[in-house]
Structure formats: C-alpha cells, structure tokens
Design a protein around this motif. Structure first.
Motif, short mmCIF file in Angstrom:
data_model
loop_
_atom_site.label_atom_id
_atom_site.label_comp_id
_atom_site.label_asym_id
_atom_site.label_seq_id
_atom_site.Cartn_x
_atom_site.Cartn_y
_atom_site.Cartn_z
N ALA A 251 -1.37 4.53 6.13
CA ALA A 251 -0.81 3.70 5.07
C ALA A 251 -1.26 4.22 3.71
N ASN B 6 -4.87 6.64 13.13
CA ASN B 6 -5.59 5.99 12.04
C ASN B 6 -4.61 5.29 11.10
N GLN C 250 -4.87 2.92 8.98
CA GLN C 250 -5.28 2.65 7.60
C GLN C 250 -5.11 3.89 6.73
N MET C 251 -5.53 5.03 7.28
CA MET C 251 -5.38 6.28 6.55
C MET C 251 -3.91 6.60 6.37
N MET D 40 -12.62 7.43 8.53
CA MET D 40 -11.49 6.66 7.99
C MET D 40 -10.45 7.51 7.28
N GLY D 41 -10.89 8.63 6.72
CA GLY D 41 -10.01 9.35 5.81
C GLY D 41 -9.06 10.33 6.47
N THR D 42 -9.30 10.63 7.75
CA THR D 42 -8.46 11.62 8.42
C THR D 42 -7.98 11.08 9.76
N ALA D 43 -6.93 11.70 10.28
CA ALA D 43 -6.45 11.35 11.61
C ALA D 43 -7.13 12.32 12.58
N VAL E 70 0.82 -1.22 0.00
CA VAL E 70 0.00 0.00 0.00
C VAL E 70 0.85 1.27 0.00
N THR E 71 1.85 1.29 0.90
CA THR E 71 2.61 2.52 1.06
C THR E 71 3.34 2.91 -0.22
N PHE F 8 -12.65 6.99 1.68
CA PHE F 8 -13.43 5.86 2.17
C PHE F 8 -14.89 6.26 2.42
#
Ligand code: ATP
Ligand code: MG
Lengths: 267, 284
Positions: free
Chosen positions: B155, B150, B152-153, A94-97, A78-79, A89
């Motif tokens: 990665a 997070n 998953q985000m 899911m999309g942010t920290a 992935v990376t 997403f």
C-alpha cells in the motif's frame, strides 16, 4: 522557499468516548518548506508514529487538515498518497516484500503511485540502473539483484528500503526510527546514506529518532512532541548550536517540573 | 488444481474454500458446453472463466464487504453448489459419453487413450504454468506477489491491495475450475459433489512439493506442484493397497495430509522462511 507540507490543527484520538480515550495528537500545526529535513523527538507514546501515520494516510484523519504541495490530501487513501509520499519503517521487515528478489522490490518501488500494467516488471535497462543505485550503498549488493530480499540482513534491507523510497523522487519522505533496529555501525552507515540521498535529491523529510545526537546532527530543523503538541521547534542557527545538555534543559523549561528524569526523553 | 490452490495459499497467504465450489463448477460448465456442441477447447476455457467469476465473488466478499477470507470462501462455495446444480439442469451427474473432449482430440493424433490424457494434461499444465510465470513477472504480477507478502509495504508503494487480492482469487479459482473441467472430461461425466476435498488435495500437493525441494523460483515451484500432486496420488494409492474400507477413504487422506504437514517440522524444527509460518497462521 515554496511550501511542501502544511498540517493544520491535526487531532487524533484513539478509542474516543470510552474510558480508555487516548488523545494522542492535540492540535498539531506545522509548515514544511521544500528541502526541510525535520528531526522529531519525544518520549514513547508521544504520538510521533501517529503523526507520520496520519500524514501517510494509514490512519484516517479525525480533525484537521493536511495539505501537500497545495493539494488537500486529508481524505486521500494511502495508495493515492503513495505517489508523493514514501516511507521507511522501523522494522526492516516492513519495508520490503521478503519473497521477492532485490530487483523485483526495486522495480515495485520505481512504479510507486503509478499505473501498473501487464508488461515486464523488471526490464534490462532497469537492471543497469538498479546496479548503479545499489553500488552507491557500498554494501556489495550490486551483484545480488536476483537474491530473495528475505535472505539479506536487516541493515542491508533497510538500506535498500531507503533506496526504494527515493528511486522515484517523493515530495516528502517519512522515516520512523529507521535505524533503531540496526547495530551501531550499520546504523551509522544507514544514517549517512539517509543524509546523502536527502541532500542529493533535495528531499523534504521527517525523521523520528530516539537518538538525541542524531536528532541534533542531522537535518535543519528539530521538533519535539510532548502530550500531543509540538513543544519545541528549532531551526537554523538555534538548531545548529544545540547540544544534548542544552536540549535537555530546553525540554525541562517547556514541560515544567513534571519531568522526573531524562529517561522520558531518552527512552 | 494444485496450482490454483497454491496461488491463494502461498502468493496471497489465504486458504480459499471457494476451491471446493469452483472445481465442480468447472466440470459442469465444460460438460454442458460440450453437450451443447461447443468445441471442447472453448468449453474448457469457459470452465476457466466460470472459475474467474467465482473468484471474483469471493474476492469482493473478502475485500469490499470485509468478510474474513475463510468465511467468504465458504459462502461462495455454498452458493456455487446451487449454481453448479443449475448449470447441470438439476442433475447430480451429467455424462459426456461419446462426446468430443480435449482428450479425444489428442487421441485423434494417434495416441492411445492413456497417452492422450497424459499428453493433453501435460500440454495444458505447461501452458498454464508458462502463462502464470510470465504474468508473475509483469508489473501487475509483482504487485500481486508483494500484496500477499507485505500488504502494508505494498500500500505504501501505491499498490491497490484489494484489487490485487480480488485478481488473485480470480486467477486461482480460474485454474481450479479449469482442472475441474479437465477432470470431468477425463472421467466422462460432471459430478455435482466432486468438489469435496479439493482444497485438501491441493494443499497436500503443495506441501509435498515444498518438502521435496525448497526455495525455488516461481516457475520451478509451479512445476514441482504437478509432481507433488502425482506423489500425493501415489501415497493415497499405497494407503488404499493396505485394504482401507472405501468409507474410510476420506479419513485416510486426511491422515496422509496430517503426516505431510507435520513431517517437515520434525526435520527442521525452526523453519525461518516466512511462507511456512504464515501458512500455519492461516490454518489456525
Ligand atoms: N491504531 C491505534 N489504535 C489505538 N491506539 C493507538 C494506535 N496507534 C497508536 N496508539 C496509541 O497512541 C499513542 C501514541 O503512539 P505512537 O505510536 O504515535 O507513539 P510514538 O511517539 O511513536 O512512540 P514510540 O517512541 O514508542 O514509537 C500510544 O499510547 C499508543 O498506544
Ligand atoms: Mg513510534
């Protein structure tokens, strides 16, 4: 038009060799040209997310090949793919920290796939740039750079995630039901933003949706997954002339009488 | 030390048992270095480096060998016991009597013994906090915080989450070993068994700090941790005033921790901040 993505005979089977064996993707072949904006429909469990996960690299590929801009990325983690592929997403969380601020999240995304160093994460010229970018969302976020992102609403976060996915132009952007968790009004705003960003930057995109009207309205190509295969693939005029009833009819023809009612598609 | 525990617990969202091993390791390394005649400041830095290595081991066990974090920490902690014992040349205690320590350096500035400890402690704590605050605002620091928040985000944005976790374990245990090294210098001896309860004390300090003041920036939070640690000490002192038998000390401190952990829940039944909830799941 140069080819951006080539998927060759992609298979994904879960719990292989057990009684629960689930053959989710059964030979997907797809070619995307630069600027293609492909909407994907299909019933729950059809394998739409599995397809996107395979492209992004969160699922190891069992059989088949994925080629991005001439490079075979089938085995890349992935990376490594992140440099060229960005994602939004379904779940706005899911999309942010969440514990990072708006500007810190944007700064992270701006370095997507690049080497990170021991130098300031958010520089003052970045701030100016982020402000400008946020202003175009029309959500009054340009003055909230230092707000923890977890304090924003789902729609605001999803808009920011979209921005993050395009701050660094990706070769391919993957959107998986990214408006499904939003209220109808916000969902429209985010869809319009999606279209704007994609057309402005000439992005190549996949967008999974359960909203048939969105699937028809947006993009230049529509595909439908059914039982692990691409059952319908329409582009150009064929796509432009589509209506929801026509699409339903097409679906019936392809899938046969096995279809009980519309709910399968619209679920 | 609270800062070290905070790093893995809150930033990486793990309760890292390595703390119980890296704390005495730091004490042992600092003490032995000083006895060998090495400058106490360098000796303290050596303790920090010892902790970095301990964290590296746990980090590799957890990420590359896929051992669950709790187990990985316990494994390293267990192994460290022998290593610390080796460092101390198989003695359970090594005295620093009459040796130069970072605190005697401060005494040479004309401070009384007590003031020297407070001054040096504050200087070092502030220095560590400043370095960490700067670090967490760098590109790598942001990536590390995102990884804990997070994965998953992270990665999906190309962050090598495993590397970030390892680095987190390292810095965290470095800080813990550093505090172990300081405590040994303050006490005047290194103690092989001083690690017991490290994690508990660290966690208690964090919880108290978070109950006191919510929603702080990283820098502010690290500062309140110091206050949290002091308050925890005060609460313990109070408890011991009530004539608790020395053998019951551990039980008493465990109970204090339970009270600290549950109190905030009674005041605010639903804490919607991600951190708190995740924290609970790591402890389950
Ligand atoms: N990691 C996994 N392990 C096992 N099975 C999985 C995994 N991911 C997906 N599946 C299974 O694969 C099938 C397809 O799932 P997928 O998420 O791709 O469907 P979808 O088309 O995205 O559906 P939806 O519209 O509900 O999002 C489902 O039966 C699901 O249970
Ligand atoms: Mg899905």
């Amino acid at each position: 038009m140069p080819e951006v993505l080539k998927i060759k005979n992609l298979h994904q089977t879960f719990e292989q060799g057990t009684v629960n064996e689930n053959r989710v993707l059964r030979g997907i072949d797809l070619n995307l040209e630069a600027g293609d904006f492909v909407t994907i429909i299909g019933s729950n469990g059809a394998g739409k997310s599995t397809l996107l996960n395979s492209i992004a690299g969160t699922l190891p590929i069992q059989e088949g090949q994925i080629i991005l801009k001439g490079t075979d990325i089938t085995k890349l983690p992935v990376t490594k793919r992140a440099k060229n592929i960005s994602r939004v997403f379904q779940d706005p969380k899911m999309g942010t920290a969440v514990r990072l601020t708006v500007e810190e999240n944007l700064a992270l995304a701006m370095k997507r796939g690049q080497h990170r160093r021991f130098r300031p994460g958010v520089k003052s010229q970045d701030r100016k740039f982020f402000k400008k970018q946020l202003a175009q969302l029309n959500l009054n976020l340009e003055n909230r750079l230092e707000t923890e992102i977890g304090l924003l609403s789902g729609g605001q976060r999803q808009a920011i995630t979209l921005l993050m996915a395009t701050l660094q132009r990706p070769d391919l952007i993957l959107l998986d039901e990214h408006t499904a968790a939003l209220d109808p009004q916000t969902s429209i705003t985010v869809m319009q933003l999606t279209e704007k960003l994609i057309s402005e930057q000439h992005l190549t995109a996949f967008m999974v949706t359960h909203n048939m009207e969105d699937a028809i309205r947006y993009g230049n190509r529509l595909i439908m997954l059914h039982q692990g295969r691409v059952e319908i693939d329409l582009a150009g005029e064929d796509k432009q002339n589509l209506t929801v009833p026509k699409l339903m009819e097409l679906f019936q023809k392809h899938v046969g009488s096995g279809l009980e009612d519309d709910t399968i598609l619209l679920a | 030390m609270a800062i070290g525990v905070y790093l893995t617990f809150r930033i990486l969202d793990l309760a890292d048992m390595t703390a119980e091993g890296s704390f005495p390791l730091g004490g042992a390394v600092a003490t032995m270095c000083i006895i060998k005649g090495i400058n106490p400041i360098l000796a303290t830095i050596a303790a920090f480096i010892g902790g970095l290595i301990a964290g590296l081991v746990t980090g590799i066990l957890n990420t590359k060998l896929r051992i669950p974090s709790l187990l990985a920490g316990i494994i390293t902690m267990t192994g460290l016991y022998s290593i610390t014992s080796r460092v101390m040349q198989n003695a359970a205690n090594v005295s620093l009597l009459g040796k130069k320590t970072v605190f005697t350096i401060a005494q040479n500035w004309g401070l009384s013994r007590n003031n020297a400890v407070i001054a040096m402690g504050l200087i070092i704590a502030l220095l560590v906090i400043m370095l960490l605050v700067v670090f967490f605002k760098t590109e790598i620091g942001l990536a590390m915080r995102a990884t804990g928040d997070n994965p998953q985000m992270s990665a999906a944005n190309g962050i090598k989450t495993q590397g970030m976790k390892i680095l987190g374990y390292m810095i965290s245990n470095g800080c813990i070993a550093l505090s172990g090294g300081l405590l040994a210098q303050n006490n005047g001896f290194a103690d092989l068994n001083s690690g017991v309860g490290t994690l508990v004390i660290g966690l208690a300090s964090i919880i108290i700090a978070e109950v006191l003041i919510r929603n702080l920036s990283i820098g502010g939070r690290l500062l309140t941790l110091v206050v949290g640690a002091i308050i925890y000490r005060l609460i313990l002192a109070l408890v011991f005033q009530m004539n608790v038998e020395p053998s019951d000390a551990k039980l008493a401190s465990a109970l204090v921790l339970v009270v600290c952990l549950t109190l905030p829940n009674f005041h605010l039944p639903r804490n919607l901040k991600g951190g708190k909830q995740n924290a609970r799941s790591t402890k389950d």
